[in-house]
Structure formats: structure tokens, C-alpha cells
Write a protein that holds these residues in place. Structure first.
Motif, mmCIF file in Angstrom:
data_model
loop_
_atom_site.group_PDB
_atom_site.id
_atom_site.type_symbol
_atom_site.label_atom_id
_atom_site.label_comp_id
_atom_site.label_asym_id
_atom_site.label_seq_id
_atom_site.Cartn_x
_atom_site.Cartn_y
_atom_site.Cartn_z
ATOM 1 N N ARG A 34 32.451 7.924 -17.735
ATOM 2 C CA ARG A 34 32.100 6.777 -18.579
ATOM 3 C C ARG A 34 30.837 7.047 -19.406
ATOM 4 O O ARG A 34 30.612 6.396 -20.432
ATOM 5 C CB ARG A 34 31.895 5.530 -17.728
ATOM 6 C CG ARG A 34 33.120 5.107 -16.927
ATOM 7 C CD ARG A 34 32.850 3.821 -16.173
ATOM 8 N NE ARG A 34 33.893 3.534 -15.198
ATOM 9 C CZ ARG A 34 35.055 2.947 -15.485
ATOM 10 N NH1 ARG A 34 35.286 2.565 -16.731
ATOM 11 N NH2 ARG A 34 35.950 2.724 -14.538
ATOM 12 N N GLU A 35 30.013 7.966 -18.938
ATOM 13 C CA GLU A 35 28.710 8.187 -19.568
ATOM 14 C C GLU A 35 28.511 9.618 -20.073
ATOM 15 O O GLU A 35 27.600 9.868 -20.870
ATOM 16 C CB GLU A 35 27.590 7.861 -18.571
ATOM 17 C CG GLU A 35 27.627 6.422 -18.064
ATOM 18 C CD GLU A 35 26.606 6.171 -16.979
ATOM 19 O OE1 GLU A 35 25.899 7.132 -16.582
ATOM 20 O OE2 GLU A 35 26.499 5.015 -16.528
ATOM 21 N N GLN A 36 29.332 10.556 -19.622
ATOM 22 C CA GLN A 36 29.125 11.957 -19.961
ATOM 23 C C GLN A 36 30.405 12.571 -20.524
ATOM 24 O O GLN A 36 31.517 12.140 -20.188
ATOM 25 C CB GLN A 36 28.690 12.746 -18.712
ATOM 26 C CG GLN A 36 27.360 12.284 -18.116
ATOM 27 C CD GLN A 36 27.117 12.907 -16.764
ATOM 28 O OE1 GLN A 36 27.785 12.572 -15.775
ATOM 29 N NE2 GLN A 36 26.143 13.822 -16.688
#
Length: 327
Positions: free
Chosen positions: A192-194
Motif C-alpha cells: 500500500r505504501e511501497q
């Protein structure tokens, strides 16, 4: 007996615990009195009307189970009534009894209780056949596992570490990544973030992943190829991100890479028997030694299969969700 039936495809409420005829073991089959089954994504697809059982298979969902041998069909040897077993199924695990080809039976591993053994057949056969028999993961190589906290993911992490590989995983929360780390994962990527391509490149000094085990399909296809090392192998086992993607053949040629795509359910009996035999030879000793363990999130009564399906659909679990027989 009772089984989970699907009178009409639909949401979790489409699963109905109902009385049905007892199965009768045919030639080469064993009748198993089910202690537990487990929920797989394929069961969800079957419930929705998208993944029918292969011809001749039980119409009820459930691709694995554990239990005790209740009867032997004609031509079966090597098993006895009362044996504690787990089994790879083409269907029928969500029931009190199921008929299983004898080649798809496994003894309950030493150190694993009967109920928990239901968490093993599908994940061990899927991981071993794809990561080791097809993609040939070797010691010192890097394996990237998408969905590292899933049932298949948690087993893939452990088996890869057991043979001396380095393991990267993707998962959607810090808590799930922490569970993967506890199992031995070396590289933790929050999808979700990387960007997993960037993270794999950084972690491997630009080399990439030697093997990728992918459950997403189309959504990750282009990025998976970019994340592969030279001579890398991409093993696709699911289509949670779609069925149709665009493939850059030039990128594949440049990396001298290979892509395989397999399903387990509809394979011929002799192929499934060969996979089960390989799992018994290579994975069962690891389970007996305690270095590899089934990961079970929770267990619900089989009559509450709808609730179990909701948990799996919402990805609110780590490892496997079991369904236990009512007896």
C-alpha cells in the motif's frame, strides 16, 4: 451426512448447511470422516459461480481436509480404517464425509494435531509444486512472495527459508508484515505504501528476485517481470488482480526469464498424486522436525462457513481459516 451446499451462486449467505447423501468410495478411493476443512480463495470463487468443480468431483466446496479413514474402496492398499489423514481434494471438504483418491492422502504429520492438519494439503502442494518443482528455487536465491501473510504465503516463506533461500514478501499492513518476519521473511514490503519493484532492487543490489510467487495475475504482470533477476522465474497461481495483462516480450527476452501459470484442482489424478508424493517426501520431514508449521488464524464450525468466507474475502486473517466438523 451434512455438507455445505450452494443452491444458487451468490454472497456468503449462499452457503447452506444441509443434509445430503453420503459419498461412496469408488475404485482407488478412500472414504474420510472429516474432522476439519479450510477456506481457500477457490472456494469463494466457486460460491460466486466462477469456479465450478471439475467433472466427477464433489459439488460441495472444500479443497482440503483432515480426518480419519472410514472405509476403503476397491483396489486401495497402504491405508487402514482409523488412520488419521489429511487430503488434497477437488471438492467436498465442507462436509462430514468425503471420498478421496488414495494418491491424494497424506498421513497427519508428527507433531501436528488432527484438526490443524487440514491447513496443510493445499498450501504445501501449491508451494512445493510451483516454487520447487517448476521454478526450482535454490539455496541462496531470492524468492518474492506476494500475499506473504496468506495461507500459501506463510507456507512459502517457511519452506523457502528451510532450503536456504532469501525471502521477500508483500502484505498490506505492518501487523501482517511482522507476522511474516516472525516466520523468517527477510525483506518486508507494504504494497500500500511501497513499490515492490524498487524495494526488491534495493534489497538485492539491483539483481532482482530469482523466483516470484504471484497470486495477483494481470495487475502485477508488468512489474513482476521488471522485478525478476536475469534467468528469473515467475510462477502465477492466481488472478486476484485480473486475468488479462500486457506482456513485454522484449523485457522477458532480455532477462532470459520464464513464466509459468498453474492451477491444482483440475490436474489429472496422476499429476496430483506425484505432487502429493513429493510433498510427503520433502515437506513432511520438515514438519516433523518442527522447522515448518501450519499457520492457523482461527477455526469456526463448518455450519458457520458463511462467516469464514467473509473473513477470507476481507483479508482479515493471517494463515488459514479452518472449518471444523460438528461432531
Amino acid at each position: 451426512m451434512y455438507a455445505i451446499t450452494i443452491p444458487e451462486p451468490g454472497g456468503p449467505e449462499a452457503l447452506v448447511w444441509d443434509e445430503v447423501p453420503d459419498p461412496v468410495p469408488g475404485e482407488g478411493e478412500v472414504l474420510v470422516e472429516v474432522a476439519a476443512s479450510a477456506v481457500n480463495r477457490a472456494d469463494v470463487l466457486q460460491r460466486q459461480g466462477f469456479y465450478n468443480p471439475p467433472p466427477g468431483a464433489s459439488p460441495y466446496p472444500g479443497l482440503e481436509c483432515s480426518g480419519r479413514v472410514a472405509a476403503l474402496g476397491p483396489g486401495v492398499s497402504g491405508w487402514a480404517v482409523g488412520d488419521e489423514v489429511c487430503a488434497l481434494l477437488a471438492g467436498g471438504g465442507y462436509a462430514e464425509k468425503v471420498a478421496v483418491p488414495a494418491g491424494q492422502l497424506l498421513p497427519v504429520p508428527v507433531g501436528v494435531d488432527l484438526r490443524t492438519a487440514a491447513a496443510l494439503p493445499e498450501v504445501t502442494c501449491t508451494v512445493w509444486s510451483n516454487v520447487f518443482m517448476i521454478a526450482h528455487l535454490r539455496p541462496g536465491e531470492t524468492l518474492l512472495v506476494h500475499g506473504g501473510s496468506s495461507g500459501i504465503g506463510t507456507m512459502a516463506v517457511q519452506l523457502a527459508k528451510a532450503v536456504g533461500a532469501k525471502v521477500a514478501v508483500t502484505a498490506g499492513t505492518p501487523e501482517k508484515l511482522e507476522r511474516c518476519a516472525e516466520l523468517g521473511a527477510d525483506i518486508l514490503i507494504n504494497y500500500r505504501e511501497q513499490d515492490f519493484v524498487e524495494e526488491i532492487e534495493k534489497a538485492t543490489g539491483g539483481a532482482g528476485a530469482d523466483v516470484i510467487l504471484d497470486n495477483m495475475g494481470a495487475k502485477y504482470l508488468e512489474r513482476n517481470v521488471r522485478a525478476l533477476a536475469v534467468n528469473g522465474r515467475l510462477a502465477i497461481i492466481g488472478m486476484q488482480g485480473g486475468a488479462k495483462g500486457e506482456l513485454n516480450i522484449g523485457a522477458l527476452l532480455t532477462k532470459r526469464a520464464a513464466i509459468s501459470a498453474t492451477s491444482l484442482r483440475a490436474r489429472p489424478l496422476e499429476e496430483k498424486a506425484a505432487i502429493v508424493a513429493a510433498v510427503r517426501e520433502h515437506v513432511w520431514p520438515l514438519l516433523a522436525a518442527g522447522g515448518v508449521r501450519p499457520v492457523v488464524d482461527r477455526a469456526l464450525p463448518m455450519s458457520e462457513a458463511a462467516a469464514a468466507h467473509r473473513i477470507v474475502e476481507e483479508s482479515g486473517h493471517v494463515g488459514k481459516v479452518l472449518l471444523t466438523a460438528s461432531r
